[in-house]
Design an enzyme around this catalytic site. Structure first.
Site, mmCIF file in Angstrom:
data_model
loop_
_atom_site.group_PDB
_atom_site.id
_atom_site.type_symbol
_atom_site.label_atom_id
_atom_site.label_comp_id
_atom_site.label_asym_id
_atom_site.label_seq_id
_atom_site.Cartn_x
_atom_site.Cartn_y
_atom_site.Cartn_z
ATOM 1 N N SER A 140 -50.525 2.561 -16.283
ATOM 2 C CA SER A 140 -48.954 2.771 -16.560
ATOM 3 C C SER A 140 -48.497 2.537 -17.710
ATOM 4 O O SER A 140 -48.485 1.629 -18.400
ATOM 5 C CB SER A 140 -48.155 2.640 -14.835
ATOM 6 O OG SER A 140 -46.855 3.370 -15.333
ATOM 7 N N ASN A 156 -44.375 -4.433 -26.237
ATOM 8 C CA ASN A 156 -43.480 -2.755 -25.965
ATOM 9 C C ASN A 156 -42.193 -3.718 -25.294
ATOM 10 O O ASN A 156 -41.789 -4.944 -24.334
ATOM 11 C CB ASN A 156 -43.921 -2.089 -25.967
ATOM 12 C CG ASN A 156 -43.855 -2.562 -23.889
ATOM 13 O OD1 ASN A 156 -43.018 -1.824 -23.723
ATOM 14 N ND2 ASN A 156 -44.722 -2.502 -23.416
ATOM 15 N N CYS A 161 -42.181 -5.543 -14.284
ATOM 16 C CA CYS A 161 -41.735 -5.213 -15.790
ATOM 17 C C CYS A 161 -40.454 -5.560 -16.444
ATOM 18 O O CYS A 161 -39.404 -6.174 -15.925
ATOM 19 C CB CYS A 161 -40.792 -3.477 -15.758
ATOM 20 S SG CYS A 161 -40.905 -3.054 -17.381
HETATM 21 C C1 LIG Z 1 -46.100 1.003 -23.969
HETATM 22 C C2 LIG Z 1 -46.612 0.436 -22.890
HETATM 23 C C3 LIG Z 1 -46.131 0.703 -21.368
HETATM 24 C C4 LIG Z 1 -45.938 0.174 -20.255
HETATM 25 N N1 LIG Z 1 -45.747 0.986 -19.442
HETATM 26 C C5 LIG Z 1 -45.813 0.018 -17.861
HETATM 27 C C6 LIG Z 1 -44.555 1.145 -16.817
HETATM 28 O O1 LIG Z 1 -43.762 1.932 -17.126
HETATM 29 N N2 LIG Z 1 -45.387 0.183 -15.776
HETATM 30 C C7 LIG Z 1 -46.194 -0.354 -15.733
HETATM 31 O O2 LIG Z 1 -46.023 -0.962 -14.294
HETATM 32 N N3 LIG Z 1 -46.822 -0.783 -16.209
HETATM 33 C C8 LIG Z 1 -46.355 -0.246 -17.599
HETATM 34 N N4 LIG Z 1 -46.788 -1.044 -19.006
HETATM 35 C C9 LIG Z 1 -47.873 -2.005 -18.345
HETATM 36 C C10 LIG Z 1 -49.593 -1.180 -18.762
HETATM 37 O O3 LIG Z 1 -49.639 -0.511 -17.562
HETATM 38 C C11 LIG Z 1 -50.368 -2.909 -17.919
HETATM 39 O O4 LIG Z 1 -50.449 -3.657 -16.919
HETATM 40 C C12 LIG Z 1 -50.391 -3.258 -19.641
HETATM 41 O O5 LIG Z 1 -50.135 -2.921 -20.603
HETATM 42 C C13 LIG Z 1 -51.396 -4.467 -20.044
HETATM 43 O O6 LIG Z 1 -52.764 -3.744 -19.507
HETATM 44 P P1 LIG Z 1 -53.216 -3.243 -21.138
HETATM 45 O O7 LIG Z 1 -53.834 -4.972 -21.886
HETATM 46 O O8 LIG Z 1 -55.156 -2.883 -21.076
HETATM 47 O O9 LIG Z 1 -52.097 -2.280 -21.853
HETATM 48 C C14 LIG Z 1 -46.829 -0.550 -20.468
HETATM 49 C C15 LIG Z 1 -47.393 -0.464 -21.338
HETATM 50 C C16 LIG Z 1 -47.468 -0.562 -22.126
HETATM 51 C C17 LIG Z 1 -48.368 -1.173 -23.618
#
Ligand SMILES: Cc1cc2nc3c(=O)[nH]c(=O)nc-3n(C[C@H](O)[C@H](O)[C@H](O)COP(=O)(O)O)c2cc1C
Ligand SMILES: Cc1cc2nc3c(=O)[nH]c(=O)nc-3n(C[C@H](O)[C@H](O)[C@H](O)COP(=O)(O)OP(=O)(O)OC[C@H]3O[C@@H](n4cnc5c(N)ncnc54)[C@H](O)[C@@H]3O)c2cc1C
Ligand SMILES: Cc1cc2nc3c(=O)[nH]c(=O)nc-3n(C[C@H](O)[C@H](O)[C@H](O)COP(=O)(O)OP(=O)(O)OC[C@H]3O[C@@H](n4cnc5c(N)ncnc54)[C@H](O)[C@@H]3O)c2cc1C
Ligand SMILES: Cc1cc2nc3c(=O)[nH]c(=O)nc-3n(C[C@H](O)[C@H](O)[C@H](O)COP(=O)(O)O)c2cc1C
Ligand code: FES
Ligand code: FES
Lengths: 257, 306, 306, 257
Positions: B23, B71, B131
């Site tokens: 997400s 972020n 979040c």
């Molecule tokens: C730019 C950005 C926006 C995100 N927005 C959401 C969101 O709207 N809802 C949510 O549950 N997680 C959100 N996340 C978290 C990601 O879904 C994920 O849980 C987190 O980034 C860890 O995974 P990664 O290291 O692979 O990015 C966001 C992450 C990033 C980087």
């Protein structure tokens, strides 16, 4: 928009820490418009892709050029690339400039803000638009690439902060005079924030159309991360530099930070 | 043809492979479809949705850190209504599993949004209680076990869809939160969301991000995410979706061996849009090499004998 | 000569500059003295000491991760007696401030070790209540506010030396632990210790580390550490020592702007033994450039107006 | 032990993914003993320094050589270094081999375990010790550097898993015969764990002195992080490969993982 592995054709050192890199990527080149950019990645580190304006393209030969300055890790690594090296390229991205035909355009570049203007100048000339160029830098070293505008215009104005080339001072000091003489229908500009702010003010006062290309830290470059926001009169949404820009009409965007 | 079975039925959903996109990092799937064939993904999770549209946070929203990304988007999204009318139809055409990620400030928000999204076209809801970038609610829900249970229960009662609860890593004991979600009726767990972090701009002598704090994602957080998946796998009986810093197939295999049934790729989409597809391929080859006939054989394998 | 005053008196100690080296990453200081002049450091924190000598954990103890390092040393150390007889005399000759880092399984352990170390030659005690790599005690102390207060109080009562409490980042609310240490009588706080993480060896299909979990350190954790310093600075009145991923002078300046009075360099000593000295130099130049006459002017500067 | 910035003198590709890199570092060279190693770092990433055995030194010319195989990020970056590039070097580190003079030494290297043996062979010869060498690899490609032992001994035995050079199989299969013929007083060995285990067993049975060089993930390389442990009969302490090793007497160390 394509994601490809592009080969380095060659790389030319223009000035201290400034290079023009030529990359073979016919699919991206075919779709490219002035003011658009690409993002690139070489190694695993740093994490994020890096955005660079399209400086020049050759559709027949299938290459594009970026004009960049070494400021950190990626640009350092870029400068060490030699012929045939692979670069991951995503592009073309962003909206690009709105090209006015049969008119008079003033292109203003500050520092590496020169980069997108060459491609723009070339395309404007094809549209029968008369081009003048105003470039600013700290020192003449920052203006070594100005010859690239020679085919498109005879009229290149310069300003350097230390007076080592052209007028001493900022571009904005000579701008009113150039406007008076050249009477541009439109100003296209790219460069540091304080310069863009000042140009926006002058253009507004002089009632000249003005397009500004912005930079902002980007993660995705394609509008999904919602990270590269800027401010605008629009109260509902923060525009995204990567898809709503990087080019904005001056009156449509707040240049504040 | 490969002899490895990549598909699994989980929470009543048949996932064609175990790799989804996270997400907030994949928009509504259409953008990346220009670059890769997203129908090959195990599924897509939508950007976090709220009842009303949100503008998100002012000021700088991104800051890169060593192997990580901070972020503070602040849940900018079109709101659930507009999602259903304008975005969902396009998502459906992508021909992959669709999970809607939802957020709220109050229990009532969660209830209402879950009700509105109780649609056949959506395969599951992912409840974001973690979040870190919104002032009201948000993280508070994710750091209090009682609230985790309540939110889960509220959403479960409001929908017929499988409910995945996405946990916050910013807690002393992740298993407590996982158990709370399980007893609230969660069908699955997603872990982890971002770690709360910050950066200071030494030129301006101010926080780099407009919102001061931001969520840390990317390879930097992988060891923490993996540890949490491992701990939670030992405690719960519902499937776990592992995410946090997955950028290569090796990372995905680590998560599955630690106990994840599915994985999600987030931040790495930005660096390498091909990552999810490369990961699917890598998992398949790994199974082949290790003579595993089904990807589900990987789940929790490293826990055996511990 | 520089016009910047790098020295500060804190907790009654006059530190010649704000850069120390972190516990467990600098041995007892003598090893690195072969490479750099350690008398130029603001101070050295000893390897974590326990009442009896410890052998540490069996099996693999290190695993590199993206911009990070997982370790599960398990507090291997010669024990407090041997420290006093064999190591301390050599440390004293290094001609810098000496902080002894102490750990225990019980409150009584902390009391006894603090008593034994109540020596003139030592400048302060750093109480480790947060080591994730020992089975008994250790982290449990660091994740429960009441225990944090008790341990602090116990050590304070057992020594005449200034007491620094080193907090664990693996908690929901770091300010709660910080306040507990403050009310327990701490003279200063050090944050952070390592984040709890793990790695899986996909070849052996087992955890990479002998102890399954390890502590994550290095640049990867900097955003989390910085956030915690920022949060704690807003709540407590005692000085903060900031650490976690500091590898460049810019990092150190970030920590000081966020509220740290001193900083410590840990994992980065391994990558670049010159790091602490380069950081001292960088801080000095930064102050000069920004017309700050004293390094103490940096402390919490980025919090002004927030 | 010194920390210096060494310049690349040159680099030779020996075989697929195998290189010998020559670095100018007179201070380190002066102090170096066979079996010792250095740690090096090129870029910010990866985080940790990487250990490499000292393959060869030239005290007069002030350089040392490492013989390495490309397996990951650092070794990849190493292989791209050209003349005059800078490398951060820390060394010499570790204890080194115990050199027996006026005797007969058998040096056994498996894979890149060959690396420390060249320097060892050279020094042994100066001490009037007769040297034979036994090298093992998967494939003859892994034995391309064996000529470096030519000055020290005429007797180089080889084993490859696929039989492409020398005897087909592991070094341990030919070892008993070589022992019978050459009757070494001491065996020095470095290579993969299963090989070291088997050699230790054979040496013990044949009652030949045996020194083994181990590898282990390292963080500091100088004994402060306590991370590079191995097992031994000693119940009180886990020996540290970086300072108590990398060379151990075979009977003093458990080769288990
Ligand atoms: C730019 C950005 C926006 C995100 N927005 C959401 C969101 O709207 N809802 C949510 O549950 N997680 C959100 N996340 C978290 C990601 O879904 C994920 O849980 C987190 O980034 C860890 O995974 P990664 O290291 O692979 O990015 C966001 C992450 C990033 C980087
Ligand atoms: C749409 C767009 C077009 C661009 N076009 C060009 C171009 O044509 N030529 C060119 O040389 N550069 C251009 N840039 C800037 C370029 O992206 C950065 O110089 C590059 O990302 C630096 O990467 P690095 O890894 O070398 O430096 P880093 O190590 O990331 O950064 C080094 C220093 O530069 C600063 N920095 C990093 N990224 C940016 C940024 N985006 N804006 C301002 N400061 C930054 C950092 O804060 C740091 O101080 C453009 C940026 C955008 C957004
Ligand atoms: C005392 C000592 C002496 C050494 N001498 C030599 C030498 O002379 N020549 C040589 O080529 N190599 C030598 N090595 C091994 C060398 O240090 C590794 O090959 C190197 O660290 C790999 O770094 P990388 O960044 O390229 O690979 P990475 O990206 O770190 O790793 C690539 C792969 O190699 C594995 N790996 C990494 N480090 C090691 C290690 N230390 N042991 C086993 N597997 C590892 C990783 O698990 C991974 O699968 C020595 C190691 C030690 C401890
Ligand atoms: C190998 C290693 C050993 C450590 N041992 C101790 C210890 O004995 N006591 C302690 O309080 N912290 C110990 N730490 C934690 C560090 O002092 C520091 O808090 C942590 O590593 C974060 O800082 P860094 O990212 O700069 O390394 C250790 C860290 C490492 C990497
Ligand atoms: S960079 Fe992601 S939306 Fe612009
Ligand atoms: S590598 Fe640190 S003790 Fe050996």
């Amino acid at each position: 928009m394509k994601l490809i592995t592009a080969k380095v054709i060659n790389q030319v050192k223009i000035a201290k820490d400034q290079f023009v890199l030529r990359l073979y990527c016919p699919d991206i080149v075919l779709a490219a418009k002035p003011g658009q950019f690409i993002t690139l990645k070489i190694h695993e580190q740093p994490l994020l892709r890096r955005p660079f304006s399209i400086h020049y393209i050759d559709k027949e030969k299938g290459y594009l050029e970026i004009f960049y300055q070494v400021v950190g890790r990626t640009t350092k690594d870029l400068s060490n690339l030699s012929e045939d090296a692979d670069v991951s390229l995503l592009g073309p991205l962003g909206n690009g400039f709105t090209l006015k035909e049969n008119s008079k355009a003033l292109l203003i570049g500050g520092g590496l803000g020169q980069a997108p203007l060459r491609f723009l100048a070339t395309e404007l000339k094809l549209l029968n638009t008369e081009v003048e160029v105003l470039l600013g830098a700290r020192h003449e070293e920052g203006l070594k690439n100005l010859e690239c505008f020679m085919d498109q215009t005879g009229n290149i104005h310069c300003a350097t902060e230390d007076g080592s080339k052209g007028v001493k001072g900022f571009v904005t000091e000579v701008l009113p005079d150039i406007i008076k003489e050249f009477k541009p229908d439109i100003i296209y500009t790219c460069g540091p924030i304080p310069m863009l702010k000042a140009i926006k003010e002058i253009a507004t006062k002089s009632q000249i159309l003005c397009q500004i290309s912005l930079e902002k830290t980007m993660a995705c470059g394609i509008g999904v991360c919602l990270g590269c926001t800027c401010k605008s009169k629009n109260d509902e949404k923060y525009p995204k530099v990567c898809i709503d820009g990087p080019v904005f009409w001056a009156e449509g965007v707040d240049i504040d930070e | 043809m490969s002899k490895v079975n990549l598909s699994q039925t989980m929470m009543g959903i048949n996932f064609e492979n175990p790799v989804l996109t996270a997400s907030g990092t994949y928009g509504f799937g259409t953008e990346y479809n220009e670059i890769i064939d997203v129908s090959k993904l195990g599924g897509i999770v939508s950007k976090g949705l709220t009842l009303e549209s949100r503008k998100g946070n002012p000021g700088v929203r991104l800051k890169e850190t060593p192997s990580g990304l901070l972020n503070c988007i602040g849940l900018e999204n079109p709101g659930v209504e507009k999602f259903i009318t304008d975005y969902l139809p396009k998502m459906i055409k992508l021909n992959t599993k669709i999970i809607a990620n939802i957020s709220g400030n109050t229990l009532d928000d969660y209830k209402l949004i879950a009700e509105k999204l109780d649609l056949n076209e959506i395969n599951a809801l992912e409840v974001n209680i973690s979040c870190p970038n919104v002032k009201a609610g948000g993280m508070a829900f994710g750091t209090d076990a009682k609230m985790v249970e309540k939110v889960t229960n509220t959403v479960k009662s409001a929908t017929s869809l499988p409910v995945i609860v996405k946990l916050s890593p910013n807690v002393t004991d992740i298993t407590e939160m996982a158990l709370a979600a399980e007893s609230g009726g969660a069908d699955g767990l997603a872990l982890i969301n971002t770690l709360l972090g910050m950066s200071v701009d030494i030129n301006r002598q101010k926080p780099s991000l407009g919102n001061v704090f931001g969520g840390l994602s990317g390879p930097a957080i992988k060891p923490v995410a993996l540890r949490m998946v491992w701990q939670v796998f030992q405690k719960v009986n519902i499937p776990i979706i592992g995410l946090g810093g997955i950028s290569k197939w090796e990372d995905a295999v680590e998560f599955m061996l630690a106990g994840a049934s599915l994985v999600m790729v987030g931040t790495s989409n930005f660096s390498n849009p091909l990552a999810p597809l490369e990961i699917i391929e890598g998992i398949e080859k790994y199974c082949e090499k290790n003579n595993l006939s089904s990807v589900s054989d990987l789940i929790g394998l490293a826990q055996k004998g511990e």
